[in-house]
Design a protein around this motif. Structure first.
Motif, short mmCIF file in Angstrom:
data_model
loop_
_atom_site.label_atom_id
_atom_site.label_comp_id
_atom_site.label_asym_id
_atom_site.label_seq_id
_atom_site.Cartn_x
_atom_site.Cartn_y
_atom_site.Cartn_z
N LEU A 229 120.18 4.92 -7.79
CA LEU A 229 119.10 3.95 -7.84
C LEU A 229 118.51 3.89 -9.25
O LEU A 229 118.57 4.86 -10.01
CB LEU A 229 117.98 4.31 -6.87
CG LEU A 229 118.32 4.50 -5.39
CD1 LEU A 229 117.03 4.75 -4.60
CD2 LEU A 229 119.09 3.33 -4.83
N LEU A 230 117.93 2.74 -9.57
CA LEU A 230 117.21 2.56 -10.82
C LEU A 230 115.82 2.05 -10.48
O LEU A 230 115.68 1.10 -9.71
CB LEU A 230 117.94 1.54 -11.70
CG LEU A 230 117.45 1.39 -13.14
CD1 LEU A 230 117.83 2.60 -13.96
CD2 LEU A 230 118.05 0.13 -13.77
N LEU A 231 114.80 2.69 -11.00
CA LEU A 231 113.43 2.18 -10.86
C LEU A 231 113.12 1.42 -12.14
O LEU A 231 112.95 2.03 -13.19
CB LEU A 231 112.44 3.31 -10.62
CG LEU A 231 112.32 3.78 -9.16
CD1 LEU A 231 113.53 4.61 -8.76
CD2 LEU A 231 111.05 4.55 -8.94
N SER A 232 113.04 0.09 -12.06
CA SER A 232 112.98 -0.72 -13.27
C SER A 232 111.63 -0.67 -13.97
O SER A 232 111.56 -0.88 -15.19
CB SER A 232 113.31 -2.18 -12.94
OG SER A 232 112.31 -2.76 -12.12
N HIS A 233 110.56 -0.41 -13.23
CA HIS A 233 109.23 -0.35 -13.87
C HIS A 233 108.29 0.43 -12.95
O HIS A 233 107.54 -0.15 -12.18
CB HIS A 233 108.69 -1.74 -14.21
CG HIS A 233 108.59 -2.71 -13.08
ND1 HIS A 233 109.64 -3.02 -12.25
CD2 HIS A 233 107.54 -3.47 -12.64
CE1 HIS A 233 109.25 -3.91 -11.36
NE2 HIS A 233 107.98 -4.19 -11.56
N SER A 234 108.33 1.75 -13.07
CA SER A 234 107.50 2.63 -12.25
C SER A 234 106.91 3.74 -13.10
O SER A 234 107.55 4.21 -14.05
CB SER A 234 108.33 3.24 -11.11
OG SER A 234 108.71 2.27 -10.16
N GLY A 339 110.72 0.64 -18.83
CA GLY A 339 110.50 -0.69 -18.27
C GLY A 339 109.01 -0.91 -18.14
O GLY A 339 108.42 -0.63 -17.11
N ALA A 340 108.40 -1.39 -19.20
CA ALA A 340 106.92 -1.38 -19.31
C ALA A 340 106.23 -2.43 -18.46
O ALA A 340 105.02 -2.42 -18.34
CB ALA A 340 106.50 -1.54 -20.76
N ASP A 341 106.98 -3.36 -17.86
CA ASP A 341 106.42 -4.51 -17.12
C ASP A 341 105.79 -5.51 -18.08
O ASP A 341 104.73 -6.08 -17.82
CB ASP A 341 105.41 -4.07 -16.06
CG ASP A 341 105.25 -5.11 -14.95
OD1 ASP A 341 105.98 -6.12 -14.96
OD2 ASP A 341 104.41 -4.92 -14.06
N TRP A 342 106.49 -5.75 -19.20
CA TRP A 342 106.01 -6.73 -20.17
C TRP A 342 105.93 -8.11 -19.53
O TRP A 342 106.82 -8.53 -18.80
CB TRP A 342 106.94 -6.79 -21.39
CG TRP A 342 107.07 -5.51 -22.14
CD1 TRP A 342 108.21 -4.80 -22.38
CD2 TRP A 342 106.01 -4.78 -22.78
NE1 TRP A 342 107.94 -3.67 -23.12
CE2 TRP A 342 106.59 -3.64 -23.38
CE3 TRP A 342 104.63 -4.98 -22.90
CZ2 TRP A 342 105.84 -2.70 -24.09
CZ3 TRP A 342 103.88 -4.04 -23.60
CH2 TRP A 342 104.49 -2.92 -24.19
N ASP A 343 104.87 -8.80 -19.82
CA ASP A 343 104.58 -10.14 -19.34
C ASP A 343 104.36 -10.21 -17.83
O ASP A 343 104.31 -11.30 -17.25
CB ASP A 343 105.66 -11.15 -19.77
CG ASP A 343 105.65 -11.39 -21.27
OD1 ASP A 343 104.55 -11.40 -21.85
OD2 ASP A 343 106.73 -11.54 -21.87
N GLY A 344 104.21 -9.03 -17.21
CA GLY A 344 103.96 -9.00 -15.78
C GLY A 344 102.77 -8.14 -15.40
O GLY A 344 102.64 -7.74 -14.25
N GLY A 345 101.93 -7.84 -16.36
CA GLY A 345 100.76 -6.99 -16.10
C GLY A 345 100.76 -5.72 -16.90
O GLY A 345 99.79 -4.96 -16.88
N GLY A 346 101.87 -5.43 -17.61
CA GLY A 346 101.97 -4.22 -18.41
C GLY A 346 101.26 -4.35 -19.74
O GLY A 346 100.75 -5.41 -20.11
N GLY A 347 101.28 -3.25 -20.47
CA GLY A 347 100.63 -3.20 -21.77
C GLY A 347 99.27 -2.51 -21.70
O GLY A 347 98.54 -2.68 -20.72
N LEU A 348 98.99 -1.69 -22.70
CA LEU A 348 97.76 -0.93 -22.78
C LEU A 348 97.26 -0.92 -24.22
O LEU A 348 98.04 -1.20 -25.14
CB LEU A 348 98.01 0.53 -22.35
CG LEU A 348 98.46 0.77 -20.90
CD1 LEU A 348 98.96 2.20 -20.75
CD2 LEU A 348 97.32 0.50 -19.94
#
Length: 395
Positions: A229-234, A339-348
């Motif tokens: 399995l791959l967890l793409s953004h966890s 998998g930072a979740d760019w453009d989907g709520g990610g970023g700090l």
């Protein structure tokens, strides 16, 4: 005296300093193949007056990934997501979602086709390596949520033929395939149809994405899947106890079966989803329907709200790196990716867009990780898992 001097000269000649062998220079961030497993950037592709190749000022735009910043060396590519919002589990809901997903897939293809000399589609790990050698950016395609398949798992093959090489069964709410980490248990893991979904993904050679899955769903997919399995953004639950994150014991089990967790910037604290923020998110999800003036207004209001109500509270780059280093310690360098979740709520704060990625490499260097370690974590582990899924395909 002369004999003594001659003897001393002979002894000294035998002790001459050996040639200095310099250690090879460490690779710079730009020298690694840097991939991210979850890019929600396609939601920007149809924006009026906007181009994926253009300059977008972070102070006035909300996009975190564009080709200008990618070419600068921060990011060489990754998985562009076909994201489908969860809707009703009805025939009409499924049909509407399928039409939307097909449209999003076509939009990704048509956008990439505008820049054939700069970015290329990848279907295999070898494609990614070839494109990188050619100096091109790498574009895989993924599917976030399989809700659009309705009750026909054979439709997964259509999306494989469209280029999808990574897919998850569920998003933020339970659906016909599985329980979500964001919902109350319905199936207590996979539904009977969800088990068929896992079998079909294995048959096609699509890597299975367990991000957004409930713990029970994760456990069952881990047991049923013939490939890792791959967890793409966890994120790791060690950093913040939230069902969207994965606990250490499951990270170890994931690694034991050859999988990888691509660490994200999300859920390192409670999501500060006030009514005001929720309203902005609703507009953001449909940003391609807004005029350029409306887009600018949305960005201005978003940034203004960030000053007093950050999405992720006090979480920042330092806390993110603490979590990353913990996950590496638990899983090992062979089972970590990004998998930072760019453009989907990610970023700090401190890691607000892809231009900050070299800071991650710098911090991992300080922690003692080698070129070989970084090669694995930035892309090697991703390509290995995707490759194993393809090699085991029974199609």
């Amino acid at each position: 005296m002369t004999k003594r001097l001659a003897l001393l000269a002979l002894l000294l000649s035998g002790c001459a300093a050996a040639p200095v062998v310099q250690a090879p220079a460490q690779k710079a961030h730009k020298d690694f193949l840097v991939l991210d497993t979850h890019l929600d950037t396609p939601l920007h592709f149809a924006r009026a007056g906007w181009s994926f190749d253009g300059h977008h000022d972070p102070a006035t735009d909300l996009v975190q990934v564009d080709m200008e910043r990618m070419r600068a060396g921060a990011l060489d590519g990754g998985f562009f997501a076909i994201y489908t919002e969860q809707g009703p589990l009805t025939a009409k809901g499924y049909a509407d979602a399928l039409a939307y997903a097909r449209g999003r897939s076509d939009l990704i293809d048509s956008t990439l086709a505008k820049f054939p000399d700069r970015i290329g589609r990848a279907l295999t790990p070898d494609d990614a390596l070839r494109l990188n050698r050619e100096g091109k950016l790498v574009a895989f395609k993924s599917m976030e949520n399989s809700y659009e398949l309705g009750e026909d798992v054979s439709l997964l093959e259509e999306f494989y033929d469209r280029g999808v090489r990574l897919a998850g069964p569920v998003h933020a709410a339970n659906n016909q395939f599985a329980d979500s980490s964001g919902d109350k248990p319905k199936w207590h893991g996979l539904s009977p149809l969800g088990r068929k979904w896992v079998e079909e993904a294995n048959r096609l050679g699509i890597a299975i994405d367990a991000s957004h899955a409930s713990d029970d769903t994760f456990d069952q997919m881990l047991a049923l899947s013939k490939t890792p399995l791959l967890l793409s953004h966890s994120s790791g639950r060690w950093a913040f106890d939230h069902p969207r994150n994965l606990d250490d014991e499951r990270i170890r089990k994931l690694a034991a079966k050859g999988g990888a967790i691509c660490v994200s910037t999300i859920f390192l604290a409670n999501m500060n989803m006030t009514p005001e923020r929720a309203a902005l998110f609703a507009r953001y999800e449909h940003i391609s329907d807004l005029s350029p003036a409306e887009q600018a207004d949305l960005a201005a209001k978003w940034h203004e709200l960030d000053k007093t109500q950050p999405i992720w509270g006090k979480a920042d780059f330092e806390r993110y790196m603490e979590m990353v280093l913990h996950v590496i310690k638990v899983a090992g360098v062979d089972h970590v990716c990004f998998g930072a979740d760019w453009d989907g709520g990610g970023g700090l704060p401190g890691i607000a867009d892809i231009s900050a990625l070299p800071k991650v490499t710098e911090r991992l260097r300080k922690a003692g990780y080698s070129d070989a370690d970084l090669d694995k974590m930035w892309s090697g582990n991703i390509l290995r898992v995707v490759g194993e899924a393809q090699k085991a395909a029974g199609r």
